[in-house]
Structures are given as C-alpha cells and as structure tokens.
Design an enzyme around this catalytic site. Structure first.
Site, PDB file in Angstrom:
ATOM      1  N   HIS A 106      -3.481  -5.043   0.507  1.00  0.00           N
ATOM      2  CA  HIS A 106      -3.194  -5.544   1.677  1.00  0.00           C
ATOM      3  C   HIS A 106      -3.166  -7.113   1.294  1.00  0.00           C
ATOM      4  O   HIS A 106      -4.145  -7.774   1.924  1.00  0.00           O
ATOM      5  CB  HIS A 106      -3.771  -4.999   2.742  1.00  0.00           C
ATOM      6  CG  HIS A 106      -3.501  -3.640   2.767  1.00  0.00           C
ATOM      7  ND1 HIS A 106      -2.801  -3.336   3.872  1.00  0.00           N
ATOM      8  CD2 HIS A 106      -4.219  -2.493   2.455  1.00  0.00           C
ATOM      9  CE1 HIS A 106      -2.538  -2.087   4.037  1.00  0.00           C
ATOM     10  NE2 HIS A 106      -3.442  -1.517   3.127  1.00  0.00           N
ATOM     11  N   GLU A 130      -1.761  -9.190   3.574  1.00  0.00           N
ATOM     12  CA  GLU A 130      -1.724  -9.820   4.736  1.00  0.00           C
ATOM     13  C   GLU A 130      -3.255 -10.291   5.229  1.00  0.00           C
ATOM     14  O   GLU A 130      -3.443 -10.983   5.992  1.00  0.00           O
ATOM     15  CB  GLU A 130      -1.140  -8.972   5.618  1.00  0.00           C
ATOM     16  CG  GLU A 130      -1.960  -7.753   6.106  1.00  0.00           C
ATOM     17  CD  GLU A 130      -1.511  -6.403   5.118  1.00  0.00           C
ATOM     18  OE1 GLU A 130      -1.725  -5.410   5.782  1.00  0.00           O
ATOM     19  OE2 GLU A 130      -1.129  -6.829   4.116  1.00  0.00           O
ATOM     20  N   CYS A 142       0.732  -1.304   0.092  1.00  0.00           N
ATOM     21  CA  CYS A 142       0.061   0.052  -0.112  1.00  0.00           C
ATOM     22  C   CYS A 142       0.636   1.226   0.006  1.00  0.00           C
ATOM     23  O   CYS A 142       1.417   1.473  -1.067  1.00  0.00           O
ATOM     24  CB  CYS A 142      -1.082  -0.294   1.048  1.00  0.00           C
ATOM     25  SG  CYS A 142      -2.463   1.168   1.053  1.00  0.00           S
TER      26      CYS A 142
END
Length: 557
Positions: free
Chosen positions: A506, A508, A380
């Site tokens: 993102h 994750e 990001c």
C-alpha cells in the site's frame, strides 16, 4: 525529557475533525521547533480496527511495525514528522485485554479489579509510553463527550492534570457552532452544553476549537468565553476550508499555537509555516487537470480510501495538476454497456479490499486499461486482480482465479500464504507492516523510485503464486519487484503498455503532501501524458475552421 501533554476531546456530534485538529496542533508545534508525538484512543471494544467493516470504520491505516490502526494516524503522519507505531493507537478493547491478561496471571495479587484505578492506570501508562523523548505528547480521545464508553478515558486525563499540574497539561475541546439559515444566526448553545458535560466530569477546557462555516465575530467569541469560562483569545475559529492542508494555517491565524505555548509555559521559536503556505498556494493555483477512475468495493464510503485519495492529491502536486477522482462501484461494471463508464479517463486505479464481491467489475476495469493502453495502478487486491486478468485473457488459463474467491479454481495464480493455511482467525493473521523489496532495473517501478531497494507497508493474506511465474512472464508480464529472499512477488508490470503497474503493498500509507510517493507521482504523470495524447488525437480528428469553410463552399454534385 519531561514531556507536556495536550488532550483533544470532542463534543456535540461526531466527525467534527478531532483527528485533523490534533494533527494540525502537532504541525504547528513542530513549526515552532518542538518535537511531538501523538496518540489516538478509540473507546470501542475491538482490540484493533483490523476486522471491522470499512463501511463501519473507514480506512485501516497500517504502520511500519504492522499495527492496524485508526485512519487518524494517517493524518498524524501526513502533518508531522512523528512516525506512528502500535503504541500510537489504543482501543478500549486492548486496554481491557491487557487488564484481563494481568488478572488471569495474578498480577493484581487478589485485588478487586476496577475501572478506577486499574483501567485508568492502564490508560495513563499508554499515554506516558508515547511521551518519552518528546517535548509534547498530543492525545486525541475518540468518540463524543457524553458517550458512556469514553468515560474511563476522560477520567484518566482528568487524573493526569491532577498528577502533572496545570502547567504541564492543556485540554483542547473541539465543538460545534452552527449557523442557522432560517434566523441568520450563529448558535453557541451546543458549545455551552458540550463544555457543561465536560465540567460535570471534572474537566475544564483551556482552549475551544469551534467548528463553523465562517469566522466567529468578536461578540460570539466573548459570549462563548463568558459561558464556558475560558479566555476570549482561547476561543478559536476552526473554519471549514477548501482542503485539509489549509487547517494548520487557519488555526495559526487564529493564534492556536500561541495559546497552547502560553498555557504550557513554553517559549519555543516563532512559527514557520512557509512550506505549508507554499503548498496551499500551489494547490489553489493548479490549472490543468487529470481524471482518474477508482474502481473499488467501498466507494460509497470514501473514508475507506482516505490515504489513497490524499496520495493522489500529492501525486497531482508533483505534476502541477489537479486530480479529479471519480469513484466507480465495481459491481456497477458487471452489467451492460460497462465500457461506457470507463471512457474518457486519463488513468484507472483499482485499490485494495477483501472478498469476492465486485471482482468481475474490477477485472473488466483492468481489461479496459490494459487493452486501451490507459495508465493503470493496482494496489494490493488491485495487483492480484491484474494477475488474474492477465492469466485468463493473455495466457489463456481459463478459470484462473484467487483461492480467496474460488478455492476450487484450476489455476490458483493467487493463493493463501503458506504459513497461514489452516488458520481461521482473521485478526492479526496477515502479512503486515514494512517489508523490503528489490526492484528490477529498466522497469516502471525502478524509474519511479530511482533506487534498487525499497520498503513498503503491507496488509493482505494472499500472494502471487510463483508456480505460474514462468507462464505469465513468457506471455509478457514482468516481475518488477520481489522480496530479497525471492519468496514473495511485490510488483508486476505489463511492459507493452504506456504505464501498467500492480503492487502488493500500500504505497498510499507513505505519501506525504511535502513528499509525494514515487508511484503516485509516476502514475499521475503517466495519466497526464495519456491525456495529452488523447487531446492531440481529438485535435487531429476535428476539422479546422478553415477546412469547414472550404468544404461549405464546394459545389454539390
């Protein structure tokens, strides 16, 4: 399907791990063949955590449908197969917003709008919404019993038992049993007082999860059971563990799932935690290690990067290595001798964030990774900073920047979304949720994913400016991923590098302990390879014992 309900509350102090407890309960019930869904109630008045400071709230977890939610929903998705959506996180602010909207519209037909029944009815409606098409709905009540703001939620779940019956509702209370070193004793009084608070508002817990640093002996369990009016077998030790993935196994060993299905009158299959047991054994057995530096803005409060930290653990598991994460405050790289802080790492990661604080330090970290050929992952804001660094230092675009940091920059290589210009409100004005991206063959991203099309979750306001694409690409930056309509750039890479990738999304948020995310698997793998090369160079540079003996026996001139 008529669902049954488990309500998880917490007492004594905050941060006892109600979220992990709720997620672990979901894991245990799934291991018995039941279908579950989870809901987190937050008693604060913000509509969602999207505009809250990371230092106040921690990570904002984003779902596929674009909801900005509490970090506990990350635990729910990592521990269960339930997919979280907007309705899986509800704040007091959203409840009151809904009620006021209805009142202004005239839905209450002139009635006096009150906490009971209107607020509690809205809370119960949110609970029922997540309970359709599942066997069990697990509901976590945020905050601590005794807090004034959580009272409407506690009253609503008290009413749920009245309406549904005892055989369809279980109350699980997470509490604290501290060990006092000075006296060498476990103290049950905090638990007794916490249960007393609950009983005063009409809730008698069925099961107690007692947070402690050691297993509770039988006499302590008996004492708690006696004073709190629960069965002795329903006093569960929630012992501190080495890593969070041990929690379901510890709770299963204490018989938590057995007590829950007993209370609910259910007869599911036996609990099969073999995949989790294998996972924990692998974690304990890791011998090799890689060191990853995270250059971030909120490193003083690591809950701000909860999913990121877990995704690195998953990436390490995929490569059979332990990931040693070192948190570097970005502003700390803005002074003298900043390079010394980055020496010796196997990989460098720059995560997301907002605002211009710490950006010079992040840019230095990226310069170090690019020029020293250290594996790099930018997420990001990290991807945007990688573009800025490349524009300045490789393309020669002096003063290149993001319009977020410098609105008057001569080269706005990162700029605000076209459709959001002129919008000043911050809440819900970002590119949020799952977006599809198409990957370019023969790139790091394509090699990692092994497929041409992916879907990833976003949370940002600024984008790669494609007006500068030709200049950046001509100087060696590669556009490795973009949206199908070619509007937005999703992934950039530097090909003249062992592994350098920045992604606008993102990753994750979609990594799981039993299914590591491809980018973290590839990043940790590249870091491991870099560690091997560094070790080989050090071995070549160091003289062997034989050489040292030979040199010591040479006559001096």
């Amino acid at each position: 399907m008529s669902a049954k309900y488990i309500f998880v509350t917490g007492g004594v102090v905050s941060s006892l791990g109600k979220g992990l407890a709720a997620a672990s309960i979901g894991c245990l019930l799934e291991a018995r063949g039941l279908k579950v869904n989870l809901l987190k109630f937050d008693p604060y008045l913000n509509v969602d955590p999207g505009t809250m400071s990371p230092f106040q709230h921690g990570e904002v977890y984003v779902t596929d449908d674009g909801a900005e939610t509490d970090l506990d929903l990350g635990h729910y998705e990592r521990f269960t197969h339930a997919r979280m959506r907007r309705e899986n996180n509800c704040t007091a602010g959203r409840i009151y917003e809904t009620i006021i909207t209805k009142e202004r519209r005239g839905d209450y037909l002139g009635k006096t709008v009150q906490v009971i029944p209107h607020v509690t009815d809205e809370i119960k409606a949110a609970i029922r919404k997540v309970a359709s098409e599942v066997d069990v709905a697990i509901v976590e009540i945020g905050g601590t019993v005794g807090d004034i703001e959580s009272l409407p939620f506690l009253e609503a779940i008290r009413q749920m038992r009245q309406e549904q019956g005892r055989e369809k509702v279980v109350f699980v209370h997470v509490t604290l049993v501290p060990y006092i070193n000075a006296s060498g004793e476990l103290k049950t009084k905090p638990t007794q007082h916490s249960v007393k608070e609950l009983r005063e508002i009409g809730i008698q817990p069925d099961i107690l999860l007692c947070r402690t640093d050691r297993f509770l002996p039988a006499d302590i369990k008996s004492k708690i059971a006696l004073f709190c009016s629960v069965q002795k077998d329903a006093v569960i030790t929630a012992k501190d563990v080495g890593n969070i993935y041990e929690v379901p196994i510890v709770l299963a060993g204490e018989g938590l799932d057995t007590q829950i299905v007993r209370c609910l009158g259910m007869e599911p299959g036996e609990c099969n935690l073999k995949p989790w047991g294998t996972l924990v054994e692998r974690l304990r057995g890791l011998q090799d290690e890689v060191s990853i530096a995270i250059v971030g803005k909120y490193v003083e409060f690591q809950e701000s990067y909860k999913s990121l930290n877990e995704a690195l653990v998953h990436g390490g598991l995929a490569n059979n290595v332990r990931v040693n994460v070192v948190w570097l405050e970005a502003e700390g790289l803005e002074g003298e001798n900043w390079e010394n802080q980055l020496e010796g790492f196997d990989g460098i990661l720059v995560p997301g964030g907002f605002g211009k604080r710490g950006i010079p330090g992040m840019l230095r970290g990226i310069t170090f990774a690019r020029t020293r050929k250290v594996p790099f992952l930018g997420i990001c804001l990290g991807m945007q900073c990688a573009v800025i660094e490349y524009a300045r230092n490789v393309c020669g675009l002096q003063g290149a920047d993001s319009s977020e940091f410098d609105p008057s920059t001569p080269h706005r290589v990162i700029y605000k979304l076209r459709e959001l210009r002129g919008i000043d409100e911050l809440g819900g004005t970002m590119r949020l949720g799952a977006w599809t991206a198409r990957l370019k063959p023969d790139t790091f991203a394509y090699e990692a994913y092994g497929q041409a099309e992916i879907s990833e979750r976003h949370r940002h306001r600024y984008e790669f400016n494609r007006e500068y694409e030709a200049t950046l690409v001509a100087n060696g930056l590669e556009i490795a991923g973009e949206t199908p309509d070619s509007t937005y750039v999703e992934i950039v890479e530097v090909r003249d590098h062992p592994w350098f990738l920045g992604c606008q999304f993102h990753p994750e948020f979609k990594s799981r302990p039993l299914d590591p995310h491809p980018l973290f698997k590839a990043f940790v793998g590249a870091s491991l390879a870099h560690r091997g090369k560094r070790s080989a160079k050090l071995s070549e540079a160091s003289p062997s014992p034989g050489q040292l003996i030979e040199e010591s026996t040479q006559p001096s001139s």
